[in-house]
Design a protein around this motif. Structure first.
Motif, PDB file in Angstrom:
ATOM      1  N   GLY A   1       0.662  -1.090   0.233  1.00 45.79           N
ATOM      2  CA  GLY A   1      -0.283  -0.353  -0.031  1.00 45.79           C
ATOM      3  C   GLY A   1       0.920   0.985  -0.145  1.00 45.79           C
ATOM      4  N   TYR A   2       0.451   3.071   0.605  1.00 48.62           N
ATOM      5  CA  TYR A   2       0.547   3.767   0.267  1.00 48.62           C
ATOM      6  C   TYR A   2       1.197   3.349   1.488  1.00 48.62           C
ATOM      7  CZ  TYR A   2      -1.904   4.116  -3.744  1.00 48.62           C
ATOM      8  OH  TYR A   2      -1.952   4.427  -5.580  1.00 48.62           O
ATOM      9  N   GLY A   3       2.820   4.319   1.024  1.00 48.73           N
ATOM     10  CA  GLY A   3       3.403   4.970   2.972  1.00 48.73           C
ATOM     11  C   GLY A   3       3.469   4.233   3.794  1.00 48.73           C
ATOM     12  N   ASP A   4       2.666   5.002   5.214  1.00 42.30           N
ATOM     13  CA  ASP A   4       2.829   3.579   6.451  1.00 42.30           C
ATOM     14  C   ASP A   4       2.062   2.122   5.842  1.00 42.30           C
ATOM     15  OD1 ASP A   4       4.769   5.443   7.982  1.00 42.30           O
ATOM     16  OD2 ASP A   4       2.810   6.007   8.737  1.00 42.30           O
ATOM     17  N   ASP A   5       1.575   2.062   4.676  1.00 38.24           N
ATOM     18  CA  ASP A   5       0.677   0.719   4.738  1.00 38.24           C
ATOM     19  C   ASP A   5       1.724  -0.477   3.365  1.00 38.24           C
ATOM     20  OD1 ASP A   5      -1.669   1.233   6.214  1.00 38.24           O
ATOM     21  OD2 ASP A   5      -2.591   1.930   4.288  1.00 38.24           O
ATOM     22  N   ALA A   6       3.104   0.413   3.195  1.00 36.53           N
ATOM     23  CA  ALA A   6       3.917  -0.609   2.352  1.00 36.53           C
ATOM     24  C   ALA A   6       4.148  -2.190   2.641  1.00 36.53           C
ATOM     25  CB  ALA A   6       5.102  -0.168   2.583  1.00 36.53           C
ATOM     26  N   ASP A   7       3.523  -2.653   4.506  1.00 35.45           N
ATOM     27  CA  ASP A   7       4.273  -3.880   4.771  1.00 35.45           C
ATOM     28  C   ASP A   7       2.478  -4.291   5.510  1.00 35.45           C
ATOM     29  OD1 ASP A   7       6.929  -4.179   3.930  1.00 35.45           O
ATOM     30  OD2 ASP A   7       7.042  -3.017   6.378  1.00 35.45           O
ATOM     31  N   ARG A   8       1.530  -3.371   4.871  1.00 31.44           N
ATOM     32  CA  ARG A   8       0.046  -4.024   5.290  1.00 31.44           C
ATOM     33  C   ARG A   8      -0.658  -5.663   4.056  1.00 31.44           C
ATOM     34  NH1 ARG A   8      -3.854  -0.554   2.503  1.00 31.44           N
ATOM     35  NH2 ARG A   8      -3.072  -1.400   0.496  1.00 31.44           N
ATOM     36  N   LEU A   9      -1.026  -6.120   4.988  1.00 32.52           N
ATOM     37  CA  LEU A   9      -1.750  -7.674   4.284  1.00 32.52           C
ATOM     38  C   LEU A   9      -3.189  -7.137   4.553  1.00 32.52           C
ATOM     39  CD1 LEU A   9       0.555 -10.172   5.423  1.00 32.52           C
ATOM     40  CD2 LEU A   9       0.607  -9.332   3.013  1.00 32.52           C
TER      41      LEU A   9
ATOM     42  N   GLY B   1      10.994  -7.557  13.009  1.00 33.17           N
ATOM     43  CA  GLY B   1      11.652  -6.363  12.568  1.00 33.17           C
ATOM     44  C   GLY B   1      10.804  -5.794  10.946  1.00 33.17           C
ATOM     45  N   PRO B   2      10.448  -4.846  10.690  1.00 29.01           N
ATOM     46  CA  PRO B   2       9.913  -4.447   9.078  1.00 29.01           C
ATOM     47  C   PRO B   2      10.415  -4.671   8.446  1.00 29.01           C
ATOM     48  CG  PRO B   2      10.854  -2.374  10.073  1.00 29.01           C
ATOM     49  CD  PRO B   2      11.586  -3.700  11.404  1.00 29.01           C
ATOM     50  N   ILE B   3       9.779  -5.282   7.435  1.00 26.49           N
ATOM     51  CA  ILE B   3      10.656  -5.657   6.089  1.00 26.49           C
ATOM     52  C   ILE B   3      11.028  -4.570   5.138  1.00 26.49           C
ATOM     53  CG2 ILE B   3      10.327  -6.335   3.411  1.00 26.49           C
ATOM     54  CD1 ILE B   3       7.789  -8.484   5.013  1.00 26.49           C
ATOM     55  N   GLY B   4      12.097  -4.398   4.703  1.00 27.34           N
ATOM     56  CA  GLY B   4      12.718  -3.390   4.074  1.00 27.34           C
ATOM     57  C   GLY B   4      12.537  -3.104   2.537  1.00 27.34           C
ATOM     58  N   ARG B   5      12.909  -2.862   1.992  1.00 27.30           N
ATOM     59  CA  ARG B   5      13.384  -2.579   0.647  1.00 27.30           C
ATOM     60  C   ARG B   5      12.890  -4.204   0.274  1.00 27.30           C
ATOM     61  NH1 ARG B   5      14.297   2.397  -2.929  1.00 27.30           N
ATOM     62  NH2 ARG B   5      14.929   0.303  -4.415  1.00 27.30           N
ATOM     63  N   ARG B   6      11.767  -4.397  -1.558  1.00 27.68           N
ATOM     64  CA  ARG B   6      11.759  -5.696  -1.262  1.00 27.68           C
ATOM     65  C   ARG B   6      11.820  -5.611  -2.954  1.00 27.68           C
ATOM     66  NH1 ARG B   6       7.040  -3.978   1.453  1.00 27.68           N
ATOM     67  NH2 ARG B   6       8.005  -3.651   2.277  1.00 27.68           N
ATOM     68  N   ARG B   7      11.951  -6.862  -3.749  1.00 28.91           N
ATOM     69  CA  ARG B   7      10.497  -7.881  -4.962  1.00 28.91           C
ATOM     70  C   ARG B   7       9.437  -8.550  -4.384  1.00 28.91           C
ATOM     71  NH1 ARG B   7      16.375  -9.551  -6.818  1.00 28.91           N
ATOM     72  NH2 ARG B   7      16.519  -7.213  -7.641  1.00 28.91           N
ATOM     73  N   VAL B   8       8.600  -8.502  -5.462  1.00 30.01           N
ATOM     74  CA  VAL B   8       7.647  -9.053  -5.499  1.00 30.01           C
ATOM     75  C   VAL B   8       6.649 -10.303  -6.002  1.00 30.01           C
ATOM     76  CG1 VAL B   8       6.526  -8.500  -3.568  1.00 30.01           C
ATOM     77  CG2 VAL B   8       6.320  -7.227  -5.287  1.00 30.01           C
ATOM     78  N   VAL B   9       6.450 -11.229  -6.236  1.00 25.49           N
ATOM     79  CA  VAL B   9       5.541 -11.891  -7.557  1.00 25.49           C
ATOM     80  C   VAL B   9       4.772 -12.162  -6.590  1.00 25.49           C
ATOM     81  CG1 VAL B   9       6.172 -13.346  -9.008  1.00 25.49           C
ATOM     82  CG2 VAL B   9       8.234 -11.891  -8.844  1.00 25.49           C
ATOM     83  N   SER B  10       3.421 -12.462  -7.460  1.00 25.38           N
ATOM     84  CA  SER B  10       2.351 -13.110  -7.133  1.00 25.38           C
ATOM     85  C   SER B  10       2.316 -14.365  -8.040  1.00 25.38           C
ATOM     86  CB  SER B  10       0.894 -12.519  -7.212  1.00 25.38           C
ATOM     87  OG  SER B  10       0.927 -11.010  -5.822  1.00 25.38           O
ATOM     88  N   ARG B  11       1.530 -15.716  -7.447  1.00 18.81           N
ATOM     89  CA  ARG B  11       1.740 -17.156  -8.468  1.00 18.81           C
ATOM     90  C   ARG B  11       0.736 -17.358  -7.806  1.00 18.81           C
ATOM     91  NH1 ARG B  11       3.310 -17.957 -13.770  1.00 18.81           N
ATOM     92  NH2 ARG B  11       5.624 -16.972 -13.146  1.00 18.81           N
ATOM     93  N   ASP B  12      -0.992 -17.419  -8.059  1.00 20.71           N
ATOM     94  CA  ASP B  12      -1.975 -18.575  -7.835  1.00 20.71           C
ATOM     95  C   ASP B  12      -2.009 -17.689  -5.773  1.00 20.71           C
ATOM     96  OD1 ASP B  12      -3.258 -20.119  -9.416  1.00 20.71           O
ATOM     97  OD2 ASP B  12      -1.330 -21.281  -9.291  1.00 20.71           O
ATOM     98  N   ALA B  13      -2.406 -18.673  -4.723  1.00 18.19           N
ATOM     99  CA  ALA B  13      -2.413 -18.197  -3.736  1.00 18.19           C
ATOM    100  C   ALA B  13      -1.350 -17.780  -3.375  1.00 18.19           C
ATOM    101  CB  ALA B  13      -2.705 -19.604  -3.054  1.00 18.19           C
TER     102      ALA B  13
ATOM    103  N   TYR C   1       5.510 -14.596  -2.790  1.00 19.94           N
ATOM    104  CA  TYR C   1       6.705 -14.809  -2.535  1.00 19.94           C
ATOM    105  C   TYR C   1       7.153 -12.899  -2.763  1.00 19.94           C
ATOM    106  CZ  TYR C   1       5.892 -18.930  -4.717  1.00 19.94           C
ATOM    107  OH  TYR C   1       5.328 -20.560  -4.832  1.00 19.94           O
ATOM    108  N   VAL C   2       7.891 -12.845  -1.418  1.00 21.12           N
ATOM    109  CA  VAL C   2       8.828 -11.626  -1.011  1.00 21.12           C
ATOM    110  C   VAL C   2      10.333 -12.156  -0.494  1.00 21.12           C
ATOM    111  CG1 VAL C   2       8.557  -9.567   0.038  1.00 21.12           C
ATOM    112  CG2 VAL C   2       6.502 -11.270   0.231  1.00 21.12           C
ATOM    113  N   GLN C   3      10.720 -11.489  -2.180  1.00 20.95           N
ATOM    114  CA  GLN C   3      12.400 -11.069  -2.271  1.00 20.95           C
ATOM    115  C   GLN C   3      12.941  -9.810  -1.157  1.00 20.95           C
ATOM    116  OE1 GLN C   3      15.187 -10.682  -5.185  1.00 20.95           O
ATOM    117  NE2 GLN C   3      16.021 -12.769  -5.085  1.00 20.95           N
ATOM    118  N   GLU C   4      13.330  -9.619   0.049  1.00 26.77           N
ATOM    119  CA  GLU C   4      13.939  -8.430   0.704  1.00 26.77           C
ATOM    120  C   GLU C   4      16.127  -7.801  -0.004  1.00 26.77           C
ATOM    121  OE1 GLU C   4      14.300  -6.716   5.178  1.00 26.77           O
ATOM    122  OE2 GLU C   4      13.793  -8.549   4.834  1.00 26.77           O
ATOM    123  N   GLU C   5      15.917  -7.067   0.009  1.00 28.28           N
ATOM    124  CA  GLU C   5      17.155  -6.496   0.315  1.00 28.28           C
ATOM    125  C   GLU C   5      17.873  -7.160   1.044  1.00 28.28           C
ATOM    126  OE1 GLU C   5      18.881  -2.459  -1.760  1.00 28.28           O
ATOM    127  OE2 GLU C   5      17.927  -2.250   0.562  1.00 28.28           O
ATOM    128  N   PRO C   6      19.382  -7.763   0.646  1.00 25.41           N
ATOM    129  CA  PRO C   6      20.225  -7.774  -0.587  1.00 25.41           C
ATOM    130  C   PRO C   6      19.806  -8.659  -1.733  1.00 25.41           C
ATOM    131  CG  PRO C   6      21.306  -9.110   1.537  1.00 25.41           C
ATOM    132  CD  PRO C   6      20.145  -8.994   1.619  1.00 25.41           C
TER     133      PRO C   6
END
Length: 192
Positions: free
Chosen positions: A123-131, A155-167, A170-175
């Protein structure tokens, strides 16, 4: 787009446009492209030969103008998307059948679909880690529970990549050396 053969040799190339946010291949080998940056190409599907098979343009009535594909999920039986500006949930099935559901969750960067459950991440701003866990309800989706995705240490998740497949999301956090998986089909704790 550059296509490689089974031996890793470049075979041919084709242009899928600019402002590419998502590149995912479906079970049939077709490439789904989600564009960003107010790109009118929105969401498009290409075959491996570079032939344009489908585009979101006028084929998604009720979805509004699709100018930025925030979330794209290419699954086994359907493709799901949540585009800016109205953030509808698009369910795209074989034969270019598109079902549009209204949605009040804004800015999600990924979505996972398990039966009648849709889980949005980001999400936006403070909602970046929202489910936000939602249930499909007629022509819309209704939020059921909301929480935050945190690291295993809390702890909070930092910079990340995300990919969605079915259910799954997938979250890949820096580095960017390992992936974590959120499974929307799993039983959720009652504390959410």
């Amino acid at each position: 787009m550059q296509v490689f053969d089974a031996l890793g040799r470049a075979s041919w190339t084709f242009d899928v446009g600019d402002a590419v946010e998502h590149l995912l291949v479906d079970a049939g080998g077709d490439l789904w492209v989600g564009h960003f940056d107010e790109n009118p190409e929105g969401i498009r599907r290409w075959n491996a030969s570079g032939e344009l098979l489908w585009e979101s343009g006028a084929t998604a009535p009720g979805a509004g103008w699709i100018m930025d594909c925030y979330a794209l999920n290419v699954g086994r039986h359907a493709v799901w998307a949540c585009p800016y500006a109205e953030f509808p949930v698009l369910e795209i099935r074989e034969g270019a059948q598109v079902r549009v559901r209204s949605n009040g969750v804004r800015g999600a960067r990924a979505l996972a679909v398990a039966g009648e459950r849709i889980v949005f991440f980001g999400g936006y701003g403070d909602d970046a880690d929202r489910l936000v866990v939602c249930a499909t309800a007629g022509s819309g989706v209704a939020p059921v529970k909301a929480t935050r995705l945190v690291r295993p240490d809390g702890g909070p998740i930092g910079r990340r990549r995300v990919v969605s497949r079915d259910a799954r999301v997938y979250v890949q956090e820096e580095p960017y050396t390992e992936w974590c998986v959120l499974d929307a089909g799993a039983t959720l704790p009652s504390a959410l």
